[in-house]
Write an enzyme that holds these catalytic residues in place. Structure first.
Site, PDB file in Angstrom:
ATOM      1  N   LYS A  70       2.931   2.022  -5.035  1.00  0.00           N
ATOM      2  CA  LYS A  70       3.689   1.559  -6.216  1.00  0.00           C
ATOM      3  C   LYS A  70       2.818   1.545  -7.473  1.00  0.00           C
ATOM      4  CE  LYS A  70       4.550  -2.246  -3.970  1.00  0.00           C
ATOM      5  NZ  LYS A  70       3.967  -1.843  -2.652  1.00  0.00           N
ATOM      6  N   THR A  71       1.656   0.936  -7.375  1.00  0.00           N
ATOM      7  CA  THR A  71       0.779   0.845  -8.544  1.00  0.00           C
ATOM      8  C   THR A  71       0.246   2.220  -8.940  1.00  0.00           C
ATOM      9  OG1 THR A  71       0.181  -1.407  -7.926  1.00  0.00           O
ATOM     10  CG2 THR A  71      -1.283  -0.295  -9.479  1.00  0.00           C
ATOM     11  N   ASP A 114       0.804  -1.241   0.000  1.00  0.00           N
ATOM     12  CA  ASP A 114       0.000   0.000   0.000  1.00  0.00           C
ATOM     13  C   ASP A 114       0.830   1.281   0.000  1.00  0.00           C
ATOM     14  OD1 ASP A 114      -2.472  -1.052  -0.278  1.00  0.00           O
ATOM     15  OD2 ASP A 114      -3.101  -0.794   1.805  1.00  0.00           O
ATOM     16  N   HIS A 171       2.924  -7.072  -0.532  1.00  0.00           N
ATOM     17  CA  HIS A 171       2.552  -7.906   0.615  1.00  0.00           C
ATOM     18  C   HIS A 171       3.620  -8.973   0.867  1.00  0.00           C
ATOM     19  CE1 HIS A 171       0.185 -10.542   3.219  1.00  0.00           C
ATOM     20  NE2 HIS A 171      -0.588  -9.484   3.436  1.00  0.00           N
TER      21      HIS A 171
HETATM   22  N1  LIG Z   1      -3.549  10.066  -0.309  1.00  0.00           N
HETATM   23  C1  LIG Z   1      -2.810   9.324  -1.138  1.00  0.00           C
HETATM   24  N2  LIG Z   1      -3.225   8.063  -1.377  1.00  0.00           N
HETATM   25  C2  LIG Z   1      -2.484   7.337  -2.202  1.00  0.00           C
HETATM   26  C3  LIG Z   1      -1.306   7.820  -2.848  1.00  0.00           C
HETATM   27  N3  LIG Z   1      -0.759   6.812  -3.573  1.00  0.00           N
HETATM   28  C4  LIG Z   1      -1.577   5.781  -3.396  1.00  0.00           C
HETATM   29  N4  LIG Z   1      -2.603   6.071  -2.600  1.00  0.00           N
HETATM   30  C5  LIG Z   1      -3.700   5.176  -2.184  1.00  0.00           C
HETATM   31  O1  LIG Z   1      -3.137   4.148  -1.413  1.00  0.00           O
HETATM   32  C6  LIG Z   1      -3.773   2.903  -1.706  1.00  0.00           C
HETATM   33  C7  LIG Z   1      -2.750   1.902  -2.150  1.00  0.00           C
HETATM   34  O2  LIG Z   1      -2.138   2.383  -3.335  1.00  0.00           O
HETATM   35  P1  LIG Z   1      -1.431   1.381  -4.338  1.00  0.00           P
HETATM   36  O3  LIG Z   1      -0.847   2.221  -5.406  1.00  0.00           O
HETATM   37  O4  LIG Z   1      -2.342   0.268  -4.742  1.00  0.00           O
HETATM   38  O5  LIG Z   1      -0.292   0.811  -3.402  1.00  0.00           O
HETATM   39  P2  LIG Z   1       0.712  -0.380  -3.755  1.00  0.00           P
HETATM   40  O6  LIG Z   1       2.029  -0.047  -3.122  1.00  0.00           O
HETATM   41  O7  LIG Z   1       0.738  -0.633  -5.201  1.00  0.00           O
HETATM   42  O8  LIG Z   1       0.046  -1.602  -2.993  1.00  0.00           O
HETATM   43  P3  LIG Z   1       0.455  -3.164  -3.117  1.00  0.00           P
HETATM   44  O9  LIG Z   1       0.921  -3.390  -4.503  1.00  0.00           O
HETATM   45  O10 LIG Z   1      -0.767  -3.937  -2.815  1.00  0.00           O
HETATM   46  O11 LIG Z   1       1.558  -3.359  -2.113  1.00  0.00           O
HETATM   47  C8  LIG Z   1      -4.811   3.192  -2.779  1.00  0.00           C
HETATM   48  O12 LIG Z   1      -6.066   3.346  -2.146  1.00  0.00           O
HETATM   49  C9  LIG Z   1      -4.349   4.494  -3.378  1.00  0.00           C
HETATM   50  O13 LIG Z   1      -5.419   5.254  -3.893  1.00  0.00           O
HETATM   51  C10 LIG Z   1      -0.918   9.169  -2.563  1.00  0.00           C
HETATM   52  O14 LIG Z   1       0.075   9.674  -3.065  1.00  0.00           O
HETATM   53  N5  LIG Z   1      -1.719   9.864  -1.711  1.00  0.00           N
HETATM   54 MG   LIG Z   2       0.451  -2.373  -6.202  1.00  0.00          MG
END
Ligand SMILES: Nc1nc2c(ncn2[C@@H]2O[C@H](COP(=O)(O)OP(=O)(O)OP(=O)(O)O)[C@@H](O)[C@H]2O)c(=O)[nH]1
Ligand SMILES: [Mg+2]
Length: 113
Positions: free
Chosen positions: A21-22, A18, A83
């Site tokens: 990254k995505t 979370d 994860h």
């Molecule tokens: N407020 C805020 N929320 C963010 C930001 N970047 C991501 N999010 C939120 O954080 C949550 C996780 O974002 P992802 O981009 O899916 O995170 P991730 O690192 O890819 O997650 P995993 O691949 O599952 O480890 C989502 O609900 C996004 O909308 C940001 O810069 N600001």
């Molecule tokens: Mg991701």
């Protein structure tokens, strides 16, 4: 210059679950593979990245490659899961990239549990 030939560099997006990254891959990419950006039904259901996601964007060649026989620099992003249970997939992603970006959620810090 070879018409259409691009110089590719693969960059892994790694970090805690979370961390964003995505979201970073989504913001940067202009070309996205079919299952990238958590589009698979399993990712949608669980709300996390489950497999490597491939996407890319192109930029002009940097000055030190100006004379190289390429028309552009292509950055292929390899969006890795965060994860801990998916560590094998994460290690697999880390093995196929030339460089990496460590994505940190600044609201949690680099040492979040
Ligand atoms: N407020 C805020 N929320 C963010 C930001 N970047 C991501 N999010 C939120 O954080 C949550 C996780 O974002 P992802 O981009 O899916 O995170 P991730 O690192 O890819 O997650 P995993 O691949 O599952 O480890 C989502 O609900 C996004 O909308 C940001 O810069 N600001
Ligand atoms: Mg991701």
């Amino acid at each position: 210059m070879a018409e259409g030939a691009v110089y590719n560099i693969s960059v892994g997006l790694l970090g805690h679950v979370d961390a964003g990254k995505t979201s970073l891959a989504r913001a940067l990419s202009s070309t996205v593979s079919t299952a990238a950006l958590d589009k698979s039904p399993q990712s949608v259901e669980r709300g996390i990245t489950l497999d490597l996601g491939f996407s890319s964007f192109r930029t002009p060649l940097p000055p030190h490659l100006a004379d190289a026989p390429f028309s552009a620099l292509q950055v292929t992003l390899v969006d890795c899961p965060g994860h801990a249970s998916l560590i094998r997939t994460i290690v697999g992603g880390a093995q196929i990239v030339d460089a990496m970006v460590l994505v940190v959620d600044v609201t949690k810090g680099a040492l979040c549990p």
